[in-house]
Design a protein around this motif. Structure first.
Motif, PDB file in Angstrom:
ATOM      1  N   GLN A 152      19.462 -40.934 -10.656  1.00 36.61           N
ATOM      2  CA  GLN A 152      20.120 -41.335  -9.409  1.00 36.61           C
ATOM      3  C   GLN A 152      21.063 -40.245  -8.909  1.00 36.61           C
ATOM      4  O   GLN A 152      21.093 -39.936  -7.707  1.00 36.61           O
ATOM      5  CB  GLN A 152      20.881 -42.647  -9.636  1.00 36.61           C
ATOM      6  N   SER A 153      21.825 -39.653  -9.820  1.00 39.71           N
ATOM      7  CA  SER A 153      22.753 -38.592  -9.433  1.00 39.71           C
ATOM      8  C   SER A 153      22.006 -37.363  -8.926  1.00 39.71           C
ATOM      9  O   SER A 153      22.400 -36.743  -7.934  1.00 39.71           O
ATOM     10  CB  SER A 153      23.638 -38.207 -10.624  1.00 39.71           C
ATOM     11  N   THR A 154      20.890 -37.022  -9.587  1.00 40.02           N
ATOM     12  CA  THR A 154      20.109 -35.865  -9.168  1.00 40.02           C
ATOM     13  C   THR A 154      19.512 -36.068  -7.779  1.00 40.02           C
ATOM     14  O   THR A 154      19.461 -35.141  -6.962  1.00 40.02           O
ATOM     15  CB  THR A 154      18.988 -35.578 -10.176  1.00 40.02           C
ATOM     16  N   ALA A 155      19.066 -37.283  -7.505  1.00 41.78           N
ATOM     17  CA  ALA A 155      18.499 -37.573  -6.184  1.00 41.78           C
ATOM     18  C   ALA A 155      19.541 -37.378  -5.092  1.00 41.78           C
ATOM     19  O   ALA A 155      19.244 -36.828  -4.016  1.00 41.78           O
ATOM     20  CB  ALA A 155      17.955 -38.993  -6.159  1.00 41.78           C
ATOM     21  N   GLU A 156      20.781 -37.796  -5.338  1.00 38.18           N
ATOM     22  CA  GLU A 156      21.837 -37.644  -4.343  1.00 38.18           C
ATOM     23  C   GLU A 156      22.237 -36.176  -4.182  1.00 38.18           C
ATOM     24  O   GLU A 156      22.441 -35.695  -3.066  1.00 38.18           O
ATOM     25  CB  GLU A 156      23.051 -38.478  -4.749  1.00 38.18           C
ATOM     26  N   VAL A 157      22.349 -35.472  -5.311  1.00 48.14           N
ATOM     27  CA  VAL A 157      22.766 -34.070  -5.262  1.00 48.14           C
ATOM     28  C   VAL A 157      21.706 -33.202  -4.595  1.00 48.14           C
ATOM     29  O   VAL A 157      22.016 -32.280  -3.835  1.00 48.14           O
ATOM     30  CB  VAL A 157      23.071 -33.564  -6.681  1.00 48.14           C
ATOM     31  N   SER A 158      20.431 -33.499  -4.854  1.00 48.70           N
ATOM     32  CA  SER A 158      19.360 -32.668  -4.313  1.00 48.70           C
ATOM     33  C   SER A 158      19.343 -32.701  -2.780  1.00 48.70           C
ATOM     34  O   SER A 158      18.956 -31.711  -2.151  1.00 48.70           O
ATOM     35  CB  SER A 158      18.005 -33.123  -4.861  1.00 48.70           C
ATOM     36  N   THR A 199      14.630 -40.972  13.175  1.00 51.95           N
ATOM     37  CA  THR A 199      13.693 -41.308  12.092  1.00 51.95           C
ATOM     38  C   THR A 199      14.312 -42.143  10.986  1.00 51.95           C
ATOM     39  O   THR A 199      13.597 -42.836  10.262  1.00 51.95           O
ATOM     40  CB  THR A 199      13.112 -40.031  11.479  1.00 51.95           C
ATOM     41  N   GLY A 200      15.629 -42.061  10.808  1.00 51.03           N
ATOM     42  CA  GLY A 200      16.265 -42.749   9.695  1.00 51.03           C
ATOM     43  C   GLY A 200      16.116 -42.016   8.380  1.00 51.03           C
ATOM     44  O   GLY A 200      16.605 -42.486   7.342  1.00 51.03           O
ATOM     45  N   LEU A 201      15.458 -40.859   8.371  1.00 52.80           N
ATOM     46  CA  LEU A 201      15.270 -40.079   7.154  1.00 52.80           C
ATOM     47  C   LEU A 201      16.537 -39.286   6.847  1.00 52.80           C
ATOM     48  O   LEU A 201      17.373 -39.053   7.725  1.00 52.80           O
ATOM     49  CB  LEU A 201      14.079 -39.133   7.315  1.00 52.80           C
ATOM     50  N   PRO A 202      16.682 -38.847   5.598  1.00 49.35           N
ATOM     51  CA  PRO A 202      17.879 -38.081   5.226  1.00 49.35           C
ATOM     52  C   PRO A 202      18.004 -36.797   6.041  1.00 49.35           C
ATOM     53  O   PRO A 202      17.001 -36.228   6.491  1.00 49.35           O
ATOM     54  CB  PRO A 202      17.661 -37.775   3.735  1.00 49.35           C
ATOM     55  N   PRO A 203      19.227 -36.288   6.222  1.00 47.13           N
ATOM     56  CA  PRO A 203      19.432 -35.084   7.048  1.00 47.13           C
ATOM     57  C   PRO A 203      18.694 -33.852   6.544  1.00 47.13           C
ATOM     58  O   PRO A 203      18.307 -33.001   7.344  1.00 47.13           O
ATOM     59  CB  PRO A 203      20.947 -34.881   6.996  1.00 47.13           C
ATOM     60  N   PHE A 204      18.502 -33.736   5.228  1.00 50.44           N
ATOM     61  CA  PHE A 204      17.861 -32.525   4.731  1.00 50.44           C
ATOM     62  C   PHE A 204      16.424 -32.407   5.239  1.00 50.44           C
ATOM     63  O   PHE A 204      15.892 -31.289   5.356  1.00 50.44           O
ATOM     64  CB  PHE A 204      17.909 -32.468   3.197  1.00 50.44           C
ATOM     65  N   LEU A 249      25.442 -27.328  -7.199  1.00 50.53           N
ATOM     66  CA  LEU A 249      24.608 -28.167  -8.059  1.00 50.53           C
ATOM     67  C   LEU A 249      25.343 -28.526  -9.347  1.00 50.53           C
ATOM     68  O   LEU A 249      25.383 -29.693  -9.757  1.00 50.53           O
ATOM     69  CB  LEU A 249      23.295 -27.441  -8.371  1.00 50.53           C
ATOM     70  N   GLY A 250      25.939 -27.526  -9.989  1.00 53.58           N
ATOM     71  CA  GLY A 250      26.653 -27.780 -11.228  1.00 53.58           C
ATOM     72  C   GLY A 250      27.855 -28.682 -11.043  1.00 53.58           C
ATOM     73  O   GLY A 250      28.083 -29.615 -11.822  1.00 53.58           O
ATOM     74  N   ILE A 251      28.636 -28.429  -9.996  1.00 56.47           N
ATOM     75  CA  ILE A 251      29.839 -29.224  -9.751  1.00 56.47           C
ATOM     76  C   ILE A 251      29.475 -30.676  -9.436  1.00 56.47           C
ATOM     77  O   ILE A 251      30.063 -31.629  -9.979  1.00 56.47           O
ATOM     78  CB  ILE A 251      30.659 -28.609  -8.604  1.00 56.47           C
ATOM     79  N   LEU A 252      28.502 -30.869  -8.557  1.00 62.17           N
ATOM     80  CA  LEU A 252      28.149 -32.225  -8.145  1.00 62.17           C
ATOM     81  C   LEU A 252      27.522 -33.010  -9.291  1.00 62.17           C
ATOM     82  O   LEU A 252      27.779 -34.222  -9.431  1.00 62.17           O
ATOM     83  CB  LEU A 252      27.199 -32.173  -6.952  1.00 62.17           C
ATOM     84  N   LEU A 253      26.722 -32.365 -10.119  1.00 59.25           N
ATOM     85  CA  LEU A 253      26.183 -33.056 -11.292  1.00 59.25           C
ATOM     86  C   LEU A 253      27.286 -33.396 -12.286  1.00 59.25           C
ATOM     87  O   LEU A 253      27.249 -34.458 -12.926  1.00 59.25           O
ATOM     88  CB  LEU A 253      25.113 -32.191 -11.968  1.00 59.25           C
ATOM     89  N   SER A 254      28.263 -32.513 -12.424  1.00 58.25           N
ATOM     90  CA  SER A 254      29.381 -32.791 -13.324  1.00 58.25           C
ATOM     91  C   SER A 254      30.181 -33.993 -12.849  1.00 58.25           C
ATOM     92  O   SER A 254      30.519 -34.893 -13.629  1.00 58.25           O
ATOM     93  CB  SER A 254      30.292 -31.555 -13.423  1.00 58.25           C
ATOM     94  N   VAL A 255      30.484 -34.007 -11.555  1.00 51.90           N
ATOM     95  CA  VAL A 255      31.229 -35.140 -10.999  1.00 51.90           C
ATOM     96  C   VAL A 255      30.400 -36.416 -11.104  1.00 51.90           C
ATOM     97  O   VAL A 255      30.940 -37.505 -11.355  1.00 51.90           O
ATOM     98  CB  VAL A 255      31.617 -34.847  -9.546  1.00 51.90           C
ATOM     99  N   GLY A 256      29.078 -36.299 -10.943  1.00 50.13           N
ATOM    100  CA  GLY A 256      28.213 -37.467 -11.099  1.00 50.13           C
ATOM    101  C   GLY A 256      28.275 -38.060 -12.491  1.00 50.13           C
ATOM    102  O   GLY A 256      28.213 -39.286 -12.656  1.00 50.13           O
TER     103      GLY A 256
END
Length: 573
Positions: free
Chosen positions: A192-198, A378-383, A428-435
């Motif tokens: 779940q955390s990886t999906a949000e960070v990606s 579209t309702g799709l994510p911004p990326f 990537l590292g920071i956001l996964l750490s906080v996750g």
């Protein structure tokens, strides 16, 4: 972003026995020293978009820039001041190795040895399953504190912050897998955390590539060429507002590099040029706070649903303008801004835009602005919208430069090799750490503690902004998102908007408080204490004025005209 790891503020002295040689700014590419005092013209396939700077030990040893053949495109050269120092935006690989070799101190070995020993002890503790299982929170806090200290003191330890961030993230998730009820639970949390960070990583990857393509075509000349005034006070305001609106579409780091490069060609080296550079830093941070694509922290809040496009622009535009206008008004009273008119350099008019540069600029800027529209439609994510824009620009540049082997540098594959990949890996590292801290419930405990001791949410957001002047604002905002969910503060609440504003503009109070400040420090050789004496007070006044303006504005309801509110981009999130 804070931390001075974006740039290496070192110096390199040219050998007196050899002619000085060109080094490519912000690129890991160097040529061998020429054998003759007159440099040879470079083949078109080896020309890069950045200006070549010549580093020399004395004025007499500085050769003139090479003149390209008539059938080739003119290159953008800029002759550095003959101080014997190479531009800190030169290649990190070679310059950093020479810097550390020239400034090596044996006492650093002891610091590094202690750091590695502490890391080894933390790893040994992580292997002890029984202790970690019983003291998961303590173990994770210790590893996070150790890793963050490594990020803060990366220059002293010579450890790249991206590597430290990735190592910290993996160690934290290993500890979480040991302390979780089961490995399956930890794997589910990690997924779940990886999906949000990606989503954030892909968004940044696409945005950086689009900006790089536009910049390689000299597209930003359409903006900078319209600055013609040389009146000191007028130029101060023009530079501030051009940077402000440029940063609302680009990131603050790119905006700062573009505008400081322009200042070098508009104003000779002086205290006044340093003051203009400080204006660029304040304006870039203020401009990035009021749009969902203007700053990394605002983008994070937007992607995760804490803010929407309409509300963040409506709520923060006026406070962001105030946080810029107050420092500009105060700086206009300084002696530097009341000096004589500045003379411009002929270098500005000598630059030429790449073929079809105007088209690439229009398509690239349109791709960035279209991202919120795509999300609404579209309702799709911004990326996904950002990747759509990158795909269109990729096909366009392949088509317009088809068969032109000498212009491969203008295409997306070469642009991908020039973007700040290590910065993306750091996120990537920071956001996964906080996750991992969020999954373990540590951030929720911290939020409960703050709520019990600081019941005022506006004060908490303001403190976050002050802390962002010292600590990187990306983990601060990421931690805040983990501490408070949408049940605590609903979407578009005053708290989330104030966090976006404070985290974006608070970094202007110190030169190390944002990526824009660090870039300015490296490009103009500005030291920490000069900025603290000359600028920090103005930035603090603008920060406080912006907060007061925002809080006062919440008592004045604003509404859009009906016809404007019907536009999907405005009403959507």
């Amino acid at each position: 972003m804070a931390l001075s790891s974006y740039l290496l503020a070192g110096s390199r002295t040219a050998s007196p026995s050899l002619p000085s040689f060109p080094s490519l700014r912000r690129r890991s590419y160097h040529r061998s020293p020429p054998l003759a005092t007159t440099p040879l013209p470079l083949p078109s396939t080896q020309r890069w978009r950045r200006s070549l700077r010549f580093c020399a030990s004395s004025p007499s040893s500085s050769p003139p820039p090479p003149v390209p053949p008539e059938d080739e495109e003119p290159m953008d050269y800029e002759l550095s001041e003959t101080t014997g120092n190479c531009d800190p935006l030169c290649s990190v690989d070679e310059v950093s190795s020479q810097y550390f070799e020239a400034n090596y101190k044996p006492k650093n070995d002891l610091v590094k040895a202690l750091t590695i020993l502490a890391t080894a002890l933390a790893g040994a503790a992580a292997i002890n399953h029984s202790w970690v299982a019983a003291n998961q929170d303590i173990a994770m806090v210790l590893v996070f504190a150790l890793g963050y200290a490594g990020i803060i003191f990366e220059e002293s330890l010579a450890f790249n912050k991206s590597g430290v961030g990735l190592l910290m993230a993996v160690c934290l998730w290993v500890i979480r897998s040991i302390g979780a009820p089961s490995t399956d639970v930890a794997v589910q949390e990690l997924s779940q955390s990886t999906a949000e960070v990606s989503e954030i990583v892909f968004f940044l990857l696409g945005a950086m590539t689009i900006v790089e393509i536009v910049d390689s075509h000299q597209g930003f000349k359409l903006v900078t060429d319209n600055i013609s005034t040389r009146n000191p006070k007028t130029l101060l305001w023009v530079i501030g507002f051009v940077t402000f609106f440029l940063s609302s579409v680009l990131d603050n780091l790119t905006s700062t590099i573009v505008m400081v490069s322009l200042l070098r060609k508009l104003v000779p080296p002086s205290e006044y040029r340093k003051l203009l550079g400080a204006v660029v830093v304040i304006a870039a941070n203020a401009g990035g706070a009021w749009t969902p694509i203007g700053d990394v922290t605002t983008t994070m809040l937007w992607i995760h649903g804490q803010i929407t496009t309409l509300k963040i622009m409506q709520g923060l535009f006026v406070p962001s303008v105030v946080s810029l206008m107050v420092p500009l008004a105060l700086m206009s009273l300084t002696s530097e801004a009341n000096g004589s008119s500045q003379t411009s350099s002929s270098l500005l008019s000598s630059e030429q835009m790449a073929p079809r540069g105007q088209l690439v600029f229009a398509v690239g800027l349109g791709a960035l602005v279209f991202v919120p529209v795509f999300k609404s439609l579209t309702g799709l994510p911004p990326f996904m919208g950002m990747l759509l824009g990158l795909g269109i620009l990729w096909i366009l540049t392949d088509a317009i430069h088809y068969g032109e082997s000498g212009r491969q540098r203008l295409k997306v594959p070469q642009a991908l090799s020039r973007i700040d990949t290590q910065g993306i890996l750091f996120f990537l590292g920071i956001l996964l750490s906080v996750g991992s801290l969020e999954a373990a419930g540590i951030l929720r405990q911290l939020a409960n503690y703050l709520d019990a001791n600081i019941p005022n949410a506006d004060l908490i957001a303001s403190i976050i902004g002050v802390a962002s002047a010292i600590i990187d604002n990306v983990p601060l905002v990421a931690a805040t998102m983990g501490m408070y969910d949408l049940t605590s503060f609903p979407q578009d609440s005053d708290f989330w908007q104030l966090v976006a504003f404070c985290a974006g503009t608070g970094g202007s109070m110190l030169i190390i408080g944002s990526a824009a400040g660090v870039a300015f420090m490296g490009m103009e050789k500005v030291d920490f204490f000069w900025y603290f004496r000359k600028v920090s007070g103005f930035a603090l006044a603008g920060y406080v004025a912006g907060i007061i303006t925002y809080l006062a504005g919440q008592n004045i309801p604003l509404s859009l005209p009906t016809s404007l509110a019907d536009i999907p981009f405005i009403t959507g999130s």
